[in-house]
Design a protein around this motif. Sequence first.
Motif, PDB file in Angstrom:
ATOM      1  N   LEU A  60       0.822  -1.203   0.000  1.00  0.00           N
ATOM      2  CA  LEU A  60       0.000   0.000   0.000  1.00  0.00           C
ATOM      3  C   LEU A  60       0.863   1.263   0.000  1.00  0.00           C
ATOM      4  O   LEU A  60       0.548   2.247  -0.679  1.00  0.00           O
ATOM      5  CB  LEU A  60      -0.930   0.013   1.213  1.00  0.00           C
ATOM      6  CG  LEU A  60      -1.978  -1.100   1.294  1.00  0.00           C
ATOM      7  CD1 LEU A  60      -2.814  -0.934   2.560  1.00  0.00           C
ATOM      8  CD2 LEU A  60      -2.876  -1.120   0.068  1.00  0.00           C
ATOM      9  N   LYS A  61       1.956   1.241   0.738  1.00  0.00           N
ATOM     10  CA  LYS A  61       2.867   2.390   0.737  1.00  0.00           C
ATOM     11  C   LYS A  61       3.430   2.623  -0.661  1.00  0.00           C
ATOM     12  O   LYS A  61       3.510   3.766  -1.132  1.00  0.00           O
ATOM     13  CB  LYS A  61       4.010   2.152   1.730  1.00  0.00           C
ATOM     14  CG  LYS A  61       3.593   2.131   3.188  1.00  0.00           C
ATOM     15  CD  LYS A  61       4.779   1.768   4.068  1.00  0.00           C
ATOM     16  CE  LYS A  61       4.372   1.586   5.523  1.00  0.00           C
ATOM     17  NZ  LYS A  61       5.537   1.155   6.363  1.00  0.00           N
ATOM     18  N   ALA A  62       3.806   1.543  -1.320  1.00  0.00           N
ATOM     19  CA  ALA A  62       4.347   1.664  -2.676  1.00  0.00           C
ATOM     20  C   ALA A  62       3.297   2.159  -3.652  1.00  0.00           C
ATOM     21  O   ALA A  62       3.582   2.957  -4.551  1.00  0.00           O
ATOM     22  CB  ALA A  62       4.916   0.316  -3.131  1.00  0.00           C
ATOM     23  N   VAL A  63       2.060   1.699  -3.478  1.00  0.00           N
ATOM     24  CA  VAL A  63       0.965   2.147  -4.335  1.00  0.00           C
ATOM     25  C   VAL A  63       0.748   3.651  -4.161  1.00  0.00           C
ATOM     26  O   VAL A  63       0.408   4.360  -5.111  1.00  0.00           O
ATOM     27  CB  VAL A  63      -0.324   1.364  -4.021  1.00  0.00           C
ATOM     28  CG1 VAL A  63      -1.522   1.975  -4.715  1.00  0.00           C
ATOM     29  CG2 VAL A  63      -0.172  -0.085  -4.441  1.00  0.00           C
ATOM     30  N   GLY A  64       0.977   4.148  -2.957  1.00  0.00           N
ATOM     31  CA  GLY A  64       0.851   5.577  -2.714  1.00  0.00           C
ATOM     32  C   GLY A  64       1.844   6.410  -3.491  1.00  0.00           C
ATOM     33  O   GLY A  64       1.662   7.611  -3.654  1.00  0.00           O
ATOM     34  N   GLN A  65       2.895   5.755  -3.994  1.00  0.00           N
ATOM     35  CA  GLN A  65       3.937   6.472  -4.723  1.00  0.00           C
ATOM     36  C   GLN A  65       3.992   6.077  -6.203  1.00  0.00           C
ATOM     37  O   GLN A  65       4.910   6.483  -6.912  1.00  0.00           O
ATOM     38  CB  GLN A  65       5.296   6.185  -4.066  1.00  0.00           C
ATOM     39  CG  GLN A  65       5.359   6.604  -2.611  1.00  0.00           C
ATOM     40  CD  GLN A  65       6.595   6.076  -1.890  1.00  0.00           C
ATOM     41  OE1 GLN A  65       7.469   5.478  -2.506  1.00  0.00           O
ATOM     42  NE2 GLN A  65       6.660   6.304  -0.592  1.00  0.00           N
ATOM     43  N   CYS A  66       3.014   5.302  -6.666  1.00  0.00           N
ATOM     44  CA  CYS A  66       3.111   4.723  -8.010  1.00  0.00           C
ATOM     45  C   CYS A  66       2.662   5.672  -9.109  1.00  0.00           C
ATOM     46  O   CYS A  66       2.933   5.416 -10.288  1.00  0.00           O
ATOM     47  CB  CYS A  66       2.325   3.414  -8.089  1.00  0.00           C
ATOM     48  SG  CYS A  66       0.530   3.630  -8.205  1.00  0.00           S
ATOM     49  N   GLY A  67       1.945   6.735  -8.759  1.00  0.00           N
ATOM     50  CA  GLY A  67       1.539   7.703  -9.764  1.00  0.00           C
ATOM     51  C   GLY A  67       0.321   7.317 -10.573  1.00  0.00           C
ATOM     52  O   GLY A  67       0.022   7.961 -11.585  1.00  0.00           O
ATOM     53  N   ARG A  68      -0.401   6.274 -10.180  1.00  0.00           N
ATOM     54  CA  ARG A  68      -1.600   5.848 -10.885  1.00  0.00           C
ATOM     55  C   ARG A  68      -2.806   5.844  -9.944  1.00  0.00           C
ATOM     56  O   ARG A  68      -2.664   5.591  -8.745  1.00  0.00           O
ATOM     57  CB  ARG A  68      -1.428   4.429 -11.438  1.00  0.00           C
ATOM     58  CG  ARG A  68      -0.437   4.314 -12.582  1.00  0.00           C
ATOM     59  CD  ARG A  68      -0.979   4.916 -13.850  1.00  0.00           C
ATOM     60  NE  ARG A  68      -0.116   4.653 -14.989  1.00  0.00           N
ATOM     61  CZ  ARG A  68      -0.288   5.191 -16.184  1.00  0.00           C
ATOM     62  NH1 ARG A  68      -1.315   6.005 -16.394  1.00  0.00           N
ATOM     63  NH2 ARG A  68       0.540   4.920 -17.175  1.00  0.00           N
ATOM     64  N   PRO A  69      -4.013   6.090 -10.460  1.00  0.00           N
ATOM     65  CA  PRO A  69      -5.211   5.890  -9.641  1.00  0.00           C
ATOM     66  C   PRO A  69      -5.296   4.442  -9.181  1.00  0.00           C
ATOM     67  O   PRO A  69      -4.799   3.529  -9.845  1.00  0.00           O
ATOM     68  CB  PRO A  69      -6.352   6.234 -10.605  1.00  0.00           C
ATOM     69  CG  PRO A  69      -5.732   7.101 -11.641  1.00  0.00           C
ATOM     70  CD  PRO A  69      -4.321   6.601 -11.800  1.00  0.00           C
ATOM     71  N   VAL A  70      -5.954   4.241  -8.041  1.00  0.00           N
ATOM     72  CA  VAL A  70      -5.984   2.929  -7.399  1.00  0.00           C
ATOM     73  C   VAL A  70      -7.419   2.495  -7.138  1.00  0.00           C
ATOM     74  O   VAL A  70      -8.242   3.291  -6.647  1.00  0.00           O
ATOM     75  CB  VAL A  70      -5.214   2.962  -6.053  1.00  0.00           C
ATOM     76  CG1 VAL A  70      -5.218   1.590  -5.402  1.00  0.00           C
ATOM     77  CG2 VAL A  70      -3.794   3.457  -6.266  1.00  0.00           C
ATOM     78  N   LEU A  71      -7.713   1.243  -7.464  1.00  0.00           N
ATOM     79  CA  LEU A  71      -8.975   0.608  -7.077  1.00  0.00           C
ATOM     80  C   LEU A  71      -8.665  -0.311  -5.904  1.00  0.00           C
ATOM     81  O   LEU A  71      -7.978  -1.326  -6.065  1.00  0.00           O
ATOM     82  CB  LEU A  71      -9.556  -0.185  -8.246  1.00  0.00           C
ATOM     83  CG  LEU A  71     -10.867  -0.930  -7.962  1.00  0.00           C
ATOM     84  CD1 LEU A  71     -12.032   0.049  -7.890  1.00  0.00           C
ATOM     85  CD2 LEU A  71     -11.142  -1.975  -9.042  1.00  0.00           C
ATOM     86  N   LEU A  72      -9.132   0.053  -4.712  1.00  0.00           N
ATOM     87  CA  LEU A  72      -8.815  -0.693  -3.495  1.00  0.00           C
ATOM     88  C   LEU A  72     -10.013  -1.533  -3.077  1.00  0.00           C
ATOM     89  O   LEU A  72     -11.036  -1.002  -2.630  1.00  0.00           O
ATOM     90  CB  LEU A  72      -8.433   0.269  -2.369  1.00  0.00           C
ATOM     91  CG  LEU A  72      -8.132  -0.371  -1.020  1.00  0.00           C
ATOM     92  CD1 LEU A  72      -6.884  -1.257  -1.090  1.00  0.00           C
ATOM     93  CD2 LEU A  72      -7.968   0.700   0.067  1.00  0.00           C
ATOM     94  N   LYS A  73      -9.868  -2.855  -3.190  1.00  0.00           N
ATOM     95  CA  LYS A  73     -10.952  -3.741  -2.792  1.00  0.00           C
ATOM     96  C   LYS A  73     -10.933  -3.993  -1.283  1.00  0.00           C
ATOM     97  O   LYS A  73      -9.859  -4.065  -0.656  1.00  0.00           O
ATOM     98  CB  LYS A  73     -10.835  -5.076  -3.537  1.00  0.00           C
ATOM     99  CG  LYS A  73     -11.209  -4.978  -5.000  1.00  0.00           C
ATOM    100  CD  LYS A  73     -11.453  -6.355  -5.597  1.00  0.00           C
ATOM    101  CE  LYS A  73     -12.115  -6.262  -6.954  1.00  0.00           C
ATOM    102  NZ  LYS A  73     -12.521  -7.582  -7.476  1.00  0.00           N
ATOM    103  N   ARG A  74     -12.124  -4.129  -0.743  1.00  0.00           N
ATOM    104  CA  ARG A  74     -12.266  -4.439   0.682  1.00  0.00           C
ATOM    105  C   ARG A  74     -11.848  -5.887   0.930  1.00  0.00           C
ATOM    106  O   ARG A  74     -12.212  -6.793   0.180  1.00  0.00           O
ATOM    107  CB  ARG A  74     -13.716  -4.234   1.105  1.00  0.00           C
ATOM    108  CG  ARG A  74     -13.983  -4.482   2.583  1.00  0.00           C
ATOM    109  CD  ARG A  74     -15.467  -4.288   2.860  1.00  0.00           C
ATOM    110  NE  ARG A  74     -15.798  -4.454   4.267  1.00  0.00           N
ATOM    111  CZ  ARG A  74     -17.023  -4.370   4.762  1.00  0.00           C
ATOM    112  NH1 ARG A  74     -18.041  -4.120   3.946  1.00  0.00           N
ATOM    113  NH2 ARG A  74     -17.248  -4.533   6.051  1.00  0.00           N
ATOM    114  N   GLY A  75     -11.096  -6.110   1.990  1.00  0.00           N
ATOM    115  CA  GLY A  75     -10.706  -7.463   2.368  1.00  0.00           C
ATOM    116  C   GLY A  75     -11.907  -8.303   2.737  1.00  0.00           C
ATOM    117  O   GLY A  75     -12.929  -7.788   3.216  1.00  0.00           O
ATOM    118  N   MET A  76     -11.792  -9.608   2.545  1.00  0.00           N
ATOM    119  CA  MET A  76     -12.954 -10.478   2.728  1.00  0.00           C
ATOM    120  C   MET A  76     -13.411 -10.584   4.183  1.00  0.00           C
ATOM    121  O   MET A  76     -14.532 -11.018   4.443  1.00  0.00           O
ATOM    122  CB  MET A  76     -12.654 -11.864   2.165  1.00  0.00           C
ATOM    123  CG  MET A  76     -11.500 -12.579   2.795  1.00  0.00           C
ATOM    124  SD  MET A  76     -11.098 -14.108   1.912  1.00  0.00           S
ATOM    125  CE  MET A  76     -10.436 -13.471   0.368  1.00  0.00           C
ATOM    126  N   ALA A  77     -12.571 -10.152   5.133  1.00  0.00           N
ATOM    127  CA  ALA A  77     -12.986 -10.154   6.538  1.00  0.00           C
ATOM    128  C   ALA A  77     -12.715  -8.802   7.190  1.00  0.00           C
ATOM    129  O   ALA A  77     -12.588  -8.716   8.407  1.00  0.00           O
ATOM    130  CB  ALA A  77     -12.273 -11.268   7.303  1.00  0.00           C
TER     131      ALA A  77
END
Length: 302
Positions: A159-176
């Motif tokens: 998630l930290k890396a995604v914050g720096q990736c420069g692309r919009p993010v689709l974040l799915k909810r965990g199954m629990a």
Amino acid sequence: MEAFVLRDAVKPGRVSQVGATETAEAVVSARKPYKLVSRDFHPDDSVIQVGPVAFGGDKVIVMSGPCAVESREQLMMTAEFMQRVGVPVMRGGAYKPRTSPYSFQGMRLDGLKMLAEARERYGVLIVTEAVDHESLANVAEWADIVQIGARNMQNFELLKAVGQCGRPVLLKRGMAATIDEWLLAAEYIAAHGNLNIILCERGIRTYETKTRNTLDISAVPVVKQLSHLPVVIDPSHAAGQWQWVLPLARAGVAAGADGLIIETHPNPAEALSDGPQSLNFRHMEELMEEVGRVARAVGRTL
């Protein structure tokens, strides 16, 4: 001491705190543990712009395509269909985190290149999943939206890396995951520089066994009250059977979802992944018509 966010001063990755006796302009009380993704920080709805597509605006955005990229022929056939029925974003897994190590694991970089070719030929945007740091670099290079799947919702280093990736993010909810845990996962991304986040409710695990997961329709209005981020639903992974995808999609749009992500395959019986929950082209056309009616009934369009 109560924490406060300075709405005009705060930058992603840095949350300013001041004492209750200090003064500052545009100070917003931030009582929730997730600050940047909460309405305390940003009271108005955020619209996430991805090329010509706006998530969180007046239109309900449909994303659709196969669970997995299986071949060039399969993908181009699907992309042509998506263009024809007006689906602006195509999904397709190049990296597949499967429960069984013996299941199809995806075409990886070759799959990403096929997705990029489909975008060039048919004008659809691409959303696809990253499963680790290596795949994230490739997905950020080749796709328009990076998907973080349910299994990785609390993979905090990713998630930290995604914050720096420069692309919009689709974040799915965990199954629990609880809603608070889901929003805190989004906070990780926001705190590391990326506020272009689209939340995705995809069903959670309950004691019910008839469906693959239980779609938490209530999460849509709850999250939209707590957060300014757009929320979409994934009725395919919730249902587990294609026959139930349409009713769940209608319910999600009626509840206020900003979009849908639907699994579609030219021949679901031959799909290498998630065939039973995938719609064929005829059923996907029906879904577009039916969901369009619901969207118009609640003052929106597809």
